[in-house]
Scaffold this motif. Sequence first.
Motif, PDB file in Angstrom:
ATOM      1  N   ASP A 273       2.820 -31.502  35.407  1.00  0.00           N
ATOM      2  CA  ASP A 273       2.130 -32.759  35.688  1.00  0.00           C
ATOM      3  C   ASP A 273       0.787 -32.439  36.327  1.00  0.00           C
ATOM      4  OD1 ASP A 273       1.571 -35.414  36.042  1.00  0.00           O
ATOM      5  OD2 ASP A 273       3.168 -35.812  37.492  1.00  0.00           O
ATOM      6  N   PHE A 274      -0.291 -32.908  35.712  1.00  0.00           N
ATOM      7  CA  PHE A 274      -1.635 -32.638  36.221  1.00  0.00           C
ATOM      8  C   PHE A 274      -2.180 -33.878  36.925  1.00  0.00           C
ATOM      9  CE2 PHE A 274      -0.927 -30.031  32.442  1.00  0.00           C
ATOM     10  CZ  PHE A 274      -0.967 -28.786  33.040  1.00  0.00           C
ATOM     11  N   MET A 275      -2.882 -33.640  38.032  1.00  0.00           N
ATOM     12  CA  MET A 275      -3.338 -34.739  38.874  1.00  0.00           C
ATOM     13  C   MET A 275      -4.726 -34.439  39.407  1.00  0.00           C
ATOM     14  SD  MET A 275       0.147 -34.963  41.143  1.00  0.00           S
ATOM     15  CE  MET A 275       1.751 -35.033  40.334  1.00  0.00           C
ATOM     16  N   VAL A 276      -5.442 -35.512  39.766  1.00  0.00           N
ATOM     17  CA  VAL A 276      -6.748 -35.384  40.404  1.00  0.00           C
ATOM     18  C   VAL A 276      -6.765 -36.302  41.618  1.00  0.00           C
ATOM     19  CG1 VAL A 276      -9.214 -35.854  40.185  1.00  0.00           C
ATOM     20  CG2 VAL A 276      -8.002 -34.729  38.316  1.00  0.00           C
ATOM     21  N   ASP A 277      -7.219 -35.767  42.740  1.00  0.00           N
ATOM     22  CA  ASP A 277      -7.432 -36.610  43.918  1.00  0.00           C
ATOM     23  C   ASP A 277      -8.833 -36.364  44.453  1.00  0.00           C
ATOM     24  OD1 ASP A 277      -7.324 -34.181  45.209  1.00  0.00           O
ATOM     25  OD2 ASP A 277      -5.778 -34.773  46.650  1.00  0.00           O
ATOM     26  N   GLU A 278      -9.083 -36.728  45.699  1.00  0.00           N
ATOM     27  CA  GLU A 278     -10.416 -36.607  46.282  1.00  0.00           C
ATOM     28  C   GLU A 278     -10.905 -35.163  46.356  1.00  0.00           C
ATOM     29  OE1 GLU A 278      -8.677 -40.448  47.532  1.00  0.00           O
ATOM     30  OE2 GLU A 278      -7.925 -38.395  47.372  1.00  0.00           O
TER      31      GLU A 278
ATOM     32  N   GLY B  98      -9.942 -32.567  44.111  1.00  0.00           N
ATOM     33  CA  GLY B  98     -10.026 -31.820  42.862  1.00  0.00           C
ATOM     34  C   GLY B  98      -8.797 -31.909  41.982  1.00  0.00           C
ATOM     35  N   LEU B  99      -8.588 -30.839  41.185  1.00  0.00           N
ATOM     36  CA  LEU B  99      -7.557 -30.800  40.152  1.00  0.00           C
ATOM     37  C   LEU B  99      -6.317 -30.069  40.657  1.00  0.00           C
ATOM     38  CD1 LEU B  99      -6.783 -31.231  37.094  1.00  0.00           C
ATOM     39  CD2 LEU B  99      -7.833 -28.980  36.675  1.00  0.00           C
ATOM     40  N   TRP B 100      -5.144 -30.652  40.375  1.00  0.00           N
ATOM     41  CA  TRP B 100      -3.863 -30.098  40.821  1.00  0.00           C
ATOM     42  C   TRP B 100      -2.885 -30.003  39.644  1.00  0.00           C
ATOM     43  CZ3 TRP B 100      -3.365 -29.024  46.139  1.00  0.00           C
ATOM     44  CH2 TRP B 100      -4.335 -29.601  46.961  1.00  0.00           C
ATOM     45  N   ALA B 101      -1.930 -29.080  39.784  1.00  0.00           N
ATOM     46  CA  ALA B 101      -0.801 -29.001  38.857  1.00  0.00           C
ATOM     47  C   ALA B 101       0.489 -29.048  39.665  1.00  0.00           C
ATOM     48  CB  ALA B 101      -0.852 -27.709  38.046  1.00  0.00           C
ATOM     49  N   VAL B 102       1.438 -29.856  39.199  1.00  0.00           N
ATOM     50  CA  VAL B 102       2.754 -29.963  39.829  1.00  0.00           C
ATOM     51  C   VAL B 102       3.783 -29.505  38.807  1.00  0.00           C
ATOM     52  CG1 VAL B 102       4.483 -31.594  40.695  1.00  0.00           C
ATOM     53  CG2 VAL B 102       2.106 -31.775  41.452  1.00  0.00           C
TER      54      VAL B 102
END
Length: 380
Positions: free
Chosen positions: A250-255, A257-261
């Motif tokens: 699951d890829f995500m973006v917050d304040e 940058g880019l994350w992978a879970v």
Amino acid sequence: MSQSMEVLELRTFRDLQYVRSMESLMRSLDARLRAADGSLSAKSFQELKDRMTELLPLSSVLEQYKADTRTIVRLREEVRNLSSSLAAIQEEMGAYGYEDLQQRVMALEARLHACAQKLGCGKLTGVSNPITIRAMGSRFGSWMTDTMAPSADSRVWYMDGYYKGRRVLEFRTLGDFIKGQNFIQHLLPQPWAGTGHVVYNGSLFYNKYQSNVVVKYHFRSRSVLVQRSLPGAGYNNTFPYSWGGFSDMDFMVDESGLWAVYTTNQNAGNIVVSRLDPHTLEVMRSWDTGYPKRSAGEAFMICGVLYVTNSHLAGAKVYFAYFTNTSSYEYTDVPFHNQYSHISMLDYNPRERALYTWNNGHQVLYNVTLFHVISTAGDP
């Protein structure tokens, strides 16, 4: 950086308006309190006084927002100055002053990110009632906007299904998405798995089907810019969310940058959070949250905090939070209304401060409430 400035201003404008309205309310209440002194019953007087006490912390919030607004003005001016310097260097076709300019750019970028964290971030305390945007497609899928796009860019991307899909629809505006008009089609060179895709700064990040490969597809050039395996990550329904659907990655973006879970065998099925370099897709840092992924309904990132729901079905709530800045966790109790009883995609958009959801063939939005902690000079 100019795009980041615009996103920052867009996201915090609503907060600033709210705090200003609270300032007016405080002044009005204070005036009423002074005028009524001696003419009210003890009970009424105490009630007014208690309300005033509740509003007093907003004074420091207001002053902080005013100071941060001035900081944004200064940062914008520095961006303009650096852009002018860069243009001058380009005209001279030389490298005079390049290293100094580069250092100034890096310092400004660090200050800008710090400002974004300070202004836009807070702890999740509430999720609004759902806003149904459209009912379209199958039971599973994903839809999103670009978290880094300027305010004039309101394109919507739509991906129906959770495996072996290649067709991405790009709608010109949210209004066009609602009406099902004015869209173009992108045909991905490699099929996707799951629904954990994200659009970030003009590119789609997704999991390649039957692999632990992350793909970065650039919409404008219609090409894959980079792809890379996520070391040890499970795939092909090895470690999905509770609803299955090849949701291993699951890829995500917050304040920030880019994350992978995802999950690995080494982590015994517990959720791993990794910060990714959006240019190279290399893992910059990872955290083991200790939370079993198969027990999670969905998850999303806000301000470097991973929030996990306890179910994808009716009665779900945000149940667990992992703080990457302190490598600690806590159990939470933030309810939200799962209107259509089967969530297969849940992502936070920092530009709009909203959760995008695919719920049983419905595209749904939730607004979120963040509690802002304003540090004082005496705080550590």
